[in-house]
Design an enzyme around this catalytic site. Sequence first.
Site, PDB file in Angstrom:
ATOM      1  N   THR A   4       0.825  -1.207   0.000  1.00 16.26           N
ATOM      2  CA  THR A   4       0.000   0.000   0.000  1.00 16.26           C
ATOM      3  C   THR A   4       0.861   1.259   0.000  1.00 16.26           C
ATOM      4  O   THR A   4       2.088   1.197  -0.096  1.00 16.26           O
ATOM      5  CB  THR A   4      -1.026  -0.056   1.160  1.00 16.26           C
ATOM      6  N   LYS A   8       3.251   1.832  -3.673  1.00 17.10           N
ATOM      7  CA  LYS A   8       2.568   1.265  -4.846  1.00 17.10           C
ATOM      8  C   LYS A   8       3.331   1.494  -6.150  1.00 17.10           C
ATOM      9  O   LYS A   8       3.202   0.714  -7.082  1.00 17.10           O
ATOM     10  CB  LYS A   8       1.152   1.837  -4.956  1.00 17.10           C
ATOM     11  N   ASN A  29      -0.760  -2.935  -6.282  1.00 21.21           N
ATOM     12  CA  ASN A  29      -1.127  -3.156  -4.873  1.00 21.21           C
ATOM     13  C   ASN A  29      -1.141  -4.633  -4.498  1.00 21.21           C
ATOM     14  O   ASN A  29      -1.297  -4.975  -3.339  1.00 21.21           O
ATOM     15  CB  ASN A  29      -2.504  -2.543  -4.567  1.00 21.21           C
ATOM     16  N   ASP A  46      -6.844  -2.442  -7.194  1.00 20.41           N
ATOM     17  CA  ASP A  46      -7.666  -1.270  -6.853  1.00 20.41           C
ATOM     18  C   ASP A  46      -8.513  -0.928  -8.077  1.00 20.41           C
ATOM     19  O   ASP A  46      -9.708  -0.652  -7.971  1.00 20.41           O
ATOM     20  CB  ASP A  46      -6.786  -0.043  -6.550  1.00 20.41           C
ATOM     21  N   GLY A  72      -4.644  13.021  -7.333  1.00 19.20           N
ATOM     22  CA  GLY A  72      -3.628  12.288  -6.571  1.00 19.20           C
ATOM     23  C   GLY A  72      -3.395  10.923  -7.234  1.00 19.20           C
ATOM     24  O   GLY A  72      -3.848  10.688  -8.365  1.00 19.20           O
ATOM     25  N   GLY A  73      -2.724  10.039  -6.497  1.00 21.79           N
ATOM     26  CA  GLY A  73      -2.390   8.723  -7.041  1.00 21.79           C
ATOM     27  C   GLY A  73      -3.603   7.923  -7.495  1.00 21.79           C
ATOM     28  O   GLY A  73      -3.600   7.314  -8.562  1.00 21.79           O
ATOM     29  N   ASN A  94      -8.966  19.392 -10.426  1.00 21.94           N
ATOM     30  CA  ASN A  94      -8.167  19.401  -9.204  1.00 21.94           C
ATOM     31  C   ASN A  94      -7.944  20.830  -8.732  1.00 21.94           C
ATOM     32  O   ASN A  94      -7.954  21.764  -9.531  1.00 21.94           O
ATOM     33  CB  ASN A  94      -6.815  18.729  -9.472  1.00 21.94           C
ATOM     34  N   TYR A 170     -14.897   5.588   1.829  1.00 28.41           N
ATOM     35  CA  TYR A 170     -15.921   4.657   2.306  1.00 28.41           C
ATOM     36  C   TYR A 170     -16.193   4.792   3.797  1.00 28.41           C
ATOM     37  O   TYR A 170     -17.002   4.069   4.360  1.00 28.41           O
ATOM     38  CB  TYR A 170     -15.561   3.209   1.968  1.00 28.41           C
ATOM     39  N   GLY A 191     -17.543   3.783  -1.910  1.00 30.07           N
ATOM     40  CA  GLY A 191     -16.195   3.246  -2.076  1.00 30.07           C
ATOM     41  C   GLY A 191     -16.019   1.881  -1.417  1.00 30.07           C
ATOM     42  O   GLY A 191     -15.056   1.161  -1.695  1.00 30.07           O
TER      43      GLY A 191
END
Length: 406
Positions: A4, A8, A29, A46, A72-73, A94, A170, A191
């Site tokens: 994680t 990653k 991941n 993911d 972001g990632g 963004n 989530y 999520g």
Amino acid sequence: MNVTIPYKNSVIRELHSIDPLAERIGAVNTLVRETDGNGFRGYNTDMTGLYRSLQQENIAIAGESVIILGAGGVARAVAYLCAVKGAGQIYLLNRTRDKADKIAAEINAGEKRDCVISMQLSDYRDIPEIFGKYLCIQCTSIGMYPREDNAVIEDAAFYRKLHTGVDLVYRPFETQFLKHTAQYGAKCVSGLKMLLYQAIDAFELWNQVQITQDQADMVYRKLIRSFSRKGNIVLIGFMGSGKSTVSQILADKLGYTCIDTDVNIEQQAKMTIRDIFASRGEEAFRQMETGSLREFAECGRDRIVLSAGGGLPLREENRTLMHRIGKVIFLHAQPQTVYERLKDDHTRPLLQGENVLEKIENLEKEREKYYQMAADFVITTDQKTPQEVADEIIRCTAGMVQGEEV
Ligand code: S3P
């Protein structure tokens, strides 16, 4: 194994091979050992998990117009996924425009089409109205526990443009973003579905098995339950599995109140369990058990560790009540362990007389499936001290129980 944040990307150089989708996304991941034992192959579940959760909800990506919030990632991976799966126009918004620009340029070059348009988040009004509306995937951390009152965009006019809103946050289960999405009639996906399917995809890769839709649905129901409940803990399991001892240690560690259904019943009936069985019969005892459990489910008490008598999970009604109370942990012990712990005990009517070990074996076998059905977590207690078991419970419920001082 799973990898994680923040590894990653950097783990990729350590891999023996990489799945093409993960390679395009540039993040891994899930590591699966190569069949010849020579290093690992990397995957990005993911994204396959997100894709699968959308498919399961009948949400298409191919040909869709998509809005992605964040750069972001995760947003980057989601943008890649949408591009690879044939989305039409993808708007990537963004707060820091530069980051969105970079991702758009990279994906457009890689895909050889101008599918991603980057924008400043505050310019969201410039996204054109289209017939059929947008699929919007929320990839920022805004709205995540404990700052649950925020949504990345608050303006109703934005949500009217969506046919579906997916929030990768989530916790809480229903974020502010999803509340706004629902308010204007769009479909909502939490999520938690992606969390579920990324794990299922990884599990399937590791174990070479196929998880059925029924199994996935069952786990999802458990996930939802565990997210919507209080921080209470309910310990279940066979007699002698360690519930009473562990619940006391656990309560001390968490600063919770420890409650034992058997003790509660004995106090209310003013007689021992053995005498209740002898004078009123087992059925009357079972009614008292359900009554005692119902009291706890209905009083709405928080921060309790409830040690449940070994027979409670057998009734479906009791299993439902337990889930209303809190997280249910099944303490599992082998018959031999139970026998060693209880061979000199005279308080349990069901384990008296001859052939006690055989009685334990038969009863445990009969009950196992009910314990499993009721459990959110299963912990084996053989050869572990009560202290070790309590620590394991704290680890496996970390962040879910409200004993934040731990
Ligand atoms: C029982 C378990 C006992 C007690 C009663 C019946 C059972 O509690 O409620 O003797 O049916 O398994 P413990 O599990 O706390 O021993």
